[in-house]
Design a protein around this motif. Structure first.
Motif, PDB file in Angstrom:
ATOM      1  N   ARG A 115       0.846  -1.189   0.000  1.00  0.00           N
ATOM      2  CA  ARG A 115       0.000   0.000   0.000  1.00  0.00           C
ATOM      3  C   ARG A 115       0.881   1.238   0.000  1.00  0.00           C
ATOM      4  N   VAL A 116       0.630   2.143  -0.946  1.00  0.00           N
ATOM      5  CA  VAL A 116       1.344   3.415  -0.978  1.00  0.00           C
ATOM      6  C   VAL A 116       0.331   4.538  -0.790  1.00  0.00           C
ATOM      7  N   LEU A 117       0.796   5.620  -0.178  1.00  0.00           N
ATOM      8  CA  LEU A 117      -0.112   6.702   0.194  1.00  0.00           C
ATOM      9  C   LEU A 117       0.499   8.054  -0.134  1.00  0.00           C
ATOM     10  N   LEU A 118      -0.293   8.883  -0.760  1.00  0.00           N
ATOM     11  CA  LEU A 118       0.005  10.303  -0.912  1.00  0.00           C
ATOM     12  C   LEU A 118      -0.958  11.047   0.013  1.00  0.00           C
ATOM     13  N   PRO A 119      -0.501  11.518   1.159  1.00  0.00           N
ATOM     14  CA  PRO A 119      -1.413  12.026   2.195  1.00  0.00           C
ATOM     15  C   PRO A 119      -2.193  13.261   1.756  1.00  0.00           C
ATOM     16  N   LEU A 120      -3.444  13.303   2.201  1.00  0.00           N
ATOM     17  CA  LEU A 120      -4.317  14.458   2.047  1.00  0.00           C
ATOM     18  C   LEU A 120      -5.286  14.468   3.223  1.00  0.00           C
ATOM     19  N   THR A 121      -5.627  15.638   3.697  1.00  0.00           N
ATOM     20  CA  THR A 121      -6.655  15.701   4.734  1.00  0.00           C
ATOM     21  C   THR A 121      -8.025  15.452   4.106  1.00  0.00           C
ATOM     22  N   PRO A 122      -8.991  14.939   4.877  1.00  0.00           N
ATOM     23  CA  PRO A 122     -10.324  14.667   4.314  1.00  0.00           C
ATOM     24  C   PRO A 122     -10.983  15.892   3.684  1.00  0.00           C
ATOM     25  N   ASP A 123     -10.661  17.100   4.191  1.00  0.00           N
ATOM     26  CA  ASP A 123     -11.302  18.313   3.680  1.00  0.00           C
ATOM     27  C   ASP A 123     -10.377  19.128   2.782  1.00  0.00           C
ATOM     28  N   ALA A 124      -9.394  18.448   2.149  1.00  0.00           N
ATOM     29  CA  ALA A 124      -8.429  19.153   1.302  1.00  0.00           C
ATOM     30  C   ALA A 124      -9.132  19.880   0.157  1.00  0.00           C
ATOM     31  N   ALA A 125      -8.601  21.032  -0.202  1.00  0.00           N
ATOM     32  CA  ALA A 125      -9.164  21.832  -1.289  1.00  0.00           C
ATOM     33  C   ALA A 125      -9.037  21.086  -2.618  1.00  0.00           C
ATOM     34  N   PRO A 126      -9.963  21.322  -3.557  1.00  0.00           N
ATOM     35  CA  PRO A 126      -9.937  20.612  -4.841  1.00  0.00           C
ATOM     36  C   PRO A 126      -8.609  20.711  -5.577  1.00  0.00           C
ATOM     37  N   SER A 169       5.546   5.311 -13.765  1.00  0.00           N
ATOM     38  CA  SER A 169       6.994   5.148 -13.616  1.00  0.00           C
ATOM     39  C   SER A 169       7.407   3.902 -12.846  1.00  0.00           C
ATOM     40  N   VAL A 170       6.438   3.198 -12.259  1.00  0.00           N
ATOM     41  CA  VAL A 170       6.756   2.069 -11.378  1.00  0.00           C
ATOM     42  C   VAL A 170       6.492   0.742 -12.073  1.00  0.00           C
ATOM     43  N   LYS A 171       7.470  -0.162 -11.973  1.00  0.00           N
ATOM     44  CA  LYS A 171       7.337  -1.490 -12.569  1.00  0.00           C
ATOM     45  C   LYS A 171       7.570  -2.617 -11.567  1.00  0.00           C
ATOM     46  N   SER A 172       7.835  -2.265 -10.319  1.00  0.00           N
ATOM     47  CA  SER A 172       8.077  -3.285  -9.297  1.00  0.00           C
ATOM     48  C   SER A 172       7.866  -2.673  -7.924  1.00  0.00           C
ATOM     49  N   CYS A 173       7.779  -3.529  -6.924  1.00  0.00           N
ATOM     50  CA  CYS A 173       7.610  -3.035  -5.557  1.00  0.00           C
ATOM     51  C   CYS A 173       8.869  -2.340  -5.059  1.00  0.00           C
ATOM     52  N   ASP A 174      10.032  -2.824  -5.489  1.00  0.00           N
ATOM     53  CA  ASP A 174      11.276  -2.156  -5.086  1.00  0.00           C
ATOM     54  C   ASP A 174      11.287  -0.722  -5.588  1.00  0.00           C
ATOM     55  N   GLU A 175      10.887  -0.533  -6.863  1.00  0.00           N
ATOM     56  CA  GLU A 175      10.805   0.824  -7.403  1.00  0.00           C
ATOM     57  C   GLU A 175       9.778   1.649  -6.648  1.00  0.00           C
ATOM     58  N   ALA A 176       8.657   1.040  -6.339  1.00  0.00           N
ATOM     59  CA  ALA A 176       7.590   1.772  -5.654  1.00  0.00           C
ATOM     60  C   ALA A 176       8.050   2.303  -4.311  1.00  0.00           C
ATOM     61  N   SER A 177       8.750   1.469  -3.538  1.00  0.00           N
ATOM     62  CA  SER A 177       9.177   1.887  -2.200  1.00  0.00           C
ATOM     63  C   SER A 177      10.197   3.008  -2.262  1.00  0.00           C
ATOM     64  N   ARG A 178      10.974   3.060  -3.376  1.00  0.00           N
ATOM     65  CA  ARG A 178      11.944   4.153  -3.524  1.00  0.00           C
ATOM     66  C   ARG A 178      11.285   5.422  -4.057  1.00  0.00           C
ATOM     67  N   LYS A 179      10.491   5.281  -5.109  1.00  0.00           N
ATOM     68  CA  LYS A 179       9.970   6.465  -5.805  1.00  0.00           C
ATOM     69  C   LYS A 179       8.881   7.200  -5.032  1.00  0.00           C
ATOM     70  N   ILE A 180       8.160   6.503  -4.172  1.00  0.00           N
ATOM     71  CA  ILE A 180       7.098   7.188  -3.428  1.00  0.00           C
ATOM     72  C   ILE A 180       7.678   8.263  -2.518  1.00  0.00           C
ATOM     73  N   ASN A 181       8.955   8.077  -2.129  1.00  0.00           N
ATOM     74  CA  ASN A 181       9.595   9.054  -1.245  1.00  0.00           C
ATOM     75  C   ASN A 181       9.906  10.365  -1.941  1.00  0.00           C
ATOM     76  N   SER A 182       9.834  10.394  -3.270  1.00  0.00           N
ATOM     77  CA  SER A 182      10.104  11.631  -4.001  1.00  0.00           C
ATOM     78  C   SER A 182       8.909  12.580  -3.987  1.00  0.00           C
ATOM     79  N   TYR A 183       7.777  12.109  -3.477  1.00  0.00           N
ATOM     80  CA  TYR A 183       6.582  12.947  -3.376  1.00  0.00           C
ATOM     81  C   TYR A 183       6.426  13.424  -1.935  1.00  0.00           C
ATOM     82  N   VAL A 184       5.989  14.646  -1.751  1.00  0.00           N
ATOM     83  CA  VAL A 184       5.874  15.220  -0.407  1.00  0.00           C
ATOM     84  C   VAL A 184       4.945  14.361   0.454  1.00  0.00           C
TER      85      VAL A 184
END
Length: 451
Positions: free
Chosen positions: A318-329, A345-360
């Protein structure tokens, strides 16, 4: 050495003790993992702080268990939790109906708590924190949101905290006291395997159960009456799974009573006779066995040992890009664009665990093994048809924008369980029986006064 047993690892067998990690992932109905009930509620000071009471004792005494009090406040807190987590309407009539069974569960939990204390079973804060995190993960919520949910329904969070401590302690106690005494021979395993081979063309049933036990004939009428009241609520719409977690005394309570696909020979004889004549999608009347009453839900029936898509096995991250429930559109739209970029950009779980960190704020959970049938329907639909390395369509949740990365996939092949799976099932049955006997002995030796 105590075995680690998972929930519904195979189509035909349950292998669960309390608190499995995936027991309907992302489902709010999994908020509470009750194997028997909630023990001691908040202290008097906490009760005053929450506005519930200036002191739990001021509302009276519901029962006394070996000189320890279960207050009316304790009982009312537990009843509120039953309503909040099961969907049963909170009416005075329903309160009166479920009160005896709720009180009985509270008494059992107080006995478990006392026995764990006597045997010096330790539960650390880390144990409790991990339990809360498991609940939060399964419920698609944060730990803080769980507290808010409880508060909204008039339940003090300390009530759940104490229940978790008791539940963890009892499972440690059972493993330490009885785990080494359980012995499953190769002969027993082969006997079961041969019986299943002989029955390979006979029907199998997708079943959930609730077990309510009694220790002596004097309690039978009370337990049957309690079973009938639970059935009434289930037939009016209360989720079977939630009611099983609250009240069932079987090991399957941890998975909402789900025991998966079984053949009639794997059920107690009185239960098997009823199940064979039940229409799919129905709930039985109380079924009397030697030491209790079963309530059974039959979800489906099939002939032979065909593959079941709900038993397809996935390893998911499971990967998550956090947002509050009342986030603006505009923030939601930004996260949606980031999700699509991530998926491309993701083709494997190893890539996913690395690349998700590039997002705030992006983060990835550890991969977990789960059956398709244990996923929330919308998440099951999201991963349908995906191959290993694929990323699901993004799904908006209270936590943000979520995706599942498929790290592994094994379709259900139907057929018979393995010898190891049979061994685990027999082990669980024996351990569960020893736990019930020990609780029965605690009840027999206890001094309990109900008010």
């Amino acid at each position: 050495m105590t075995k680690e047993i998972a929930v519904r690892e195979t189509p035909a067998f349950r292998r669960g003790v309390a608190m499995p990690f995936f027991a309907k992932i992302f489902g709010l109905a999994c908020l509470v993992i009750l194997t028997g009930g909630l023990p001691r509620a908040a202290s008097a000071a906490e009760g005053a702080a929450s506005g519930a009471s200036s002191g739990s004792l001021s509302q009276g005494i519901a029962a006394v268990v070996n000189d320890e009090i279960i207050s009316s406040y304790d009982l009312n807190q537990r009843i509120k939790l039953v309503f909040a987590s099961s969907g049963i309407p909170d009416t005075q009539e329903n309160r009166d109906r479920i009160r005896p069974q709720v009180l009985r569960n509270l008494i059992d939990e107080r006995l478990k708590e006392q026995e764990a204390k006597r045997l010096k079973i330790e539960v650390t804060q880390d144990d409790v924190d991990r339990a809360f995190k498991r609940i939060a993960t399964r419920s698609n919520m944060t730990v803080d949101q769980i507290g808010e949910f409880l508060k909204k329904n008039g339940v003090n969070k300390s009530t759940l905290t104490q229940q978790l401590r008791t539940d963890i302690a009892w499972n440690k106690l059972v493993g330490q006291q009885f785990g080494s005494l359980v012995s499953v021979s190769d002969g027993e395993v082969q006997e079961v395997l041969q019986r299943l081979r002989d029955e390979s063309d006979s029907p199998s049933y997708d079943v959930s159960e609730i077990l309510l036990t009694f220790d002596n004939p004097a309690q039978e009428a009370e337990i049957r009456n309690g079973a009938e009241k639970l059935i009434e609520q289930i037939r009016k719409g209360a989720p079977f799974q939630a009611v099983a977690r609250q009240f069932s005394q079987s090991a399957s309570a941890a998975s909402g009573g789900d025991i998966g696909w079984v053949r009639a020979s794997q059920l107690p004889a009185p239960v098997a006779e009823v199940v064979k004549n039940m229409p799919s999608g129905t709930v039985s009347d109380p079924i009397r066995t030697r030491n209790g009453y079963y309530i059974v839900q039959l979800r489906a029936m099939r002939r032979g040992s065909g593959a079941d898509p709900l038993n397809d096995q996935y390893v998911l991250m499971r990967v998550l890009l956090p947002l509050t429930p009342d986030a603006a559109p505009r923030f939601v739209a930004q996260r949606a664009r980031e999700a699509e970029s991530f998926r491309a950009s993701v083709k494997s779980c190893d890539e996913a665990s690395r690349k998700i960190n590039s997002y705030v704020g992006g983060k990835a959970d550890r991969p977990r093994t789960v059956l398709a049938g244990q996923l929330e329907p919308r998440m099951r639909k999201a991963i349908s048809g995906l191959k290993t390395g694929d990323v699901s369509q993004p799904v908006r949740s209270n936590a943000g924008v979520e995706m599942l990365v498929v790290c592994g996939y094994k379709p259900d092949e139907g057929g018979l369980p393995t010898a190891e799976q049979i061994d685990d099932n027999l082990y669980e049955q024996q351990l569960s029986m020893m736990a019930r006997r020990h609780l029965r002995d605690l009840r027999r030796d206890a001094v309990v006064v109900k008010r």
